[in-house]
Design an enzyme around this catalytic site. Sequence first.
Site, PDB file in Angstrom:
ATOM      1  N   CYS A   8       0.828  -1.311   0.032  1.00  0.00           N
ATOM      2  CA  CYS A   8       0.152  -0.059  -0.013  1.00  0.00           C
ATOM      3  C   CYS A   8       0.769   1.147   0.172  1.00  0.00           C
ATOM      4  CB  CYS A   8      -1.023  -0.104   1.155  1.00  0.00           C
ATOM      5  SG  CYS A   8      -1.667  -1.517   1.596  1.00  0.00           S
ATOM      6  N   GLU A  61      -2.946   5.068  13.313  1.00  0.00           N
ATOM      7  CA  GLU A  61      -2.478   6.482  12.528  1.00  0.00           C
ATOM      8  C   GLU A  61      -2.710   7.590  13.254  1.00  0.00           C
ATOM      9  OE1 GLU A  61      -2.595   8.251   8.154  1.00  0.00           O
ATOM     10  OE2 GLU A  61      -4.193   6.772   8.520  1.00  0.00           O
ATOM     11  N   PHE A  94       1.118  -2.929   4.517  1.00  0.00           N
ATOM     12  CA  PHE A  94       1.529  -4.314   5.139  1.00  0.00           C
ATOM     13  C   PHE A  94       2.823  -4.575   4.963  1.00  0.00           C
ATOM     14  CE2 PHE A  94      -3.106  -6.582   4.368  1.00  0.00           C
ATOM     15  CZ  PHE A  94      -3.426  -5.811   5.490  1.00  0.00           C
TER      16      PHE A  94
END
Length: 403
Positions: free
Chosen positions: A162, A305, A390
């Site tokens: 990602c 986050e 990931f």
Amino acid sequence: MHRVVITGAGSINPLGANVPQTLEAMREGRCGIGPLDIRDADRLSIQIGGQIKGYDEAAHFNRQQIALYDRFTQFTLLAAREAIGQSGLTFSGDLADYSGVVLGTSGGGLNTQDENYRAVYEEGKNRVHPFIVPKLMNNAAASHVSMEWKLRGPSFTVATACASSNHAMGQAFSMIRSGMAKVMVTGGSEAMLCFGGIKAWEGLRVMSKDGCRPFSATRNGMVQGEGAGVFVFEEYEHAKARGAEILCEVAGFAMSSDASDIVMPSKQGAARAISGAMKDAKIDPRDVGYINAHGTGTAANDKTECAAVADVFGAHADRLMISSTKSMHGHLIGGTGAVELLACIMAVRDGVIAPTIGYEEPDPECALDVVPNEARDATVDVVLSNAFAFGGLNAVIALKRHQ
């Protein structure tokens, strides 16, 4: 150390077939996620995605090209045409030698793989097209971009799940800043919305069946998308000398590795990348007005986050705007950072902050200003774009308003 600016942008994604359409959709808070129109969708548990609807490859490419171009390559070429067209650059002589391509993708030619696995294993065919390997390889898009525009400088593909696009753009930025290149075509693309691509992600049990709602207490997972974002990064003095329109300045970049878990994100790893990008850009955290979040809509990502942002920015975190455009276009995996950079350019250039749509209920563990549901007019001079992949691989880009 050379300054780096963006002089061209292109995209095709679930929100639009080009950059103006995409930015209009972001301003309106439009959702590009809907029912999937793919083969055997009825066999899938997850039947929604950010799919580019009404796409006709024959309208853009001839039969010989289609035999060579997987869907992710097609998207890349279309976005590159828009970006390079906007930049006004032509590549020949020394400029061609000092211009290259760095693109991100996670899966590469997954549609080609899916189709040919079916042909061999399900239909029992013993032969496949001789160009299957060059069609499905991850570097196909970068190679075709370099060939179409005669870019003879450093060119390669980055695959970091990602974070692929952000890593790719970070490498392009570093090459220009160091003097290795004058111009880099960079960004990323992904086309995973095929039966095998979605079935694999179903196995992770992180997918939502009804929508992407980052930071909302009612969120229940991520939604896959597809598409491409491509940019022209250019050395500032070169752009200035030719009178180019400058969209914004690329100010800094940093990357980190969690070195802890293959799927669970780390607050410390994310925080190091965020802090590193600001340090690289020589900006004070109080100067940052907006962060385009990784914001996948999973509990693990969103909470981690937000915690990382709170740790890095301290009291200033309460004055930050942070939003996830994945709520509109889905998670484009290796291409996601590139499409999301459009929201960052819109923030510093146009003073419009893209919203987090689908926001229904506050989550105490995500207690930041997530620009819920509606775009916001705001003057910001510095923005960050987060990507946390990931494998624990993190990449953050800092942009500045061009003065």
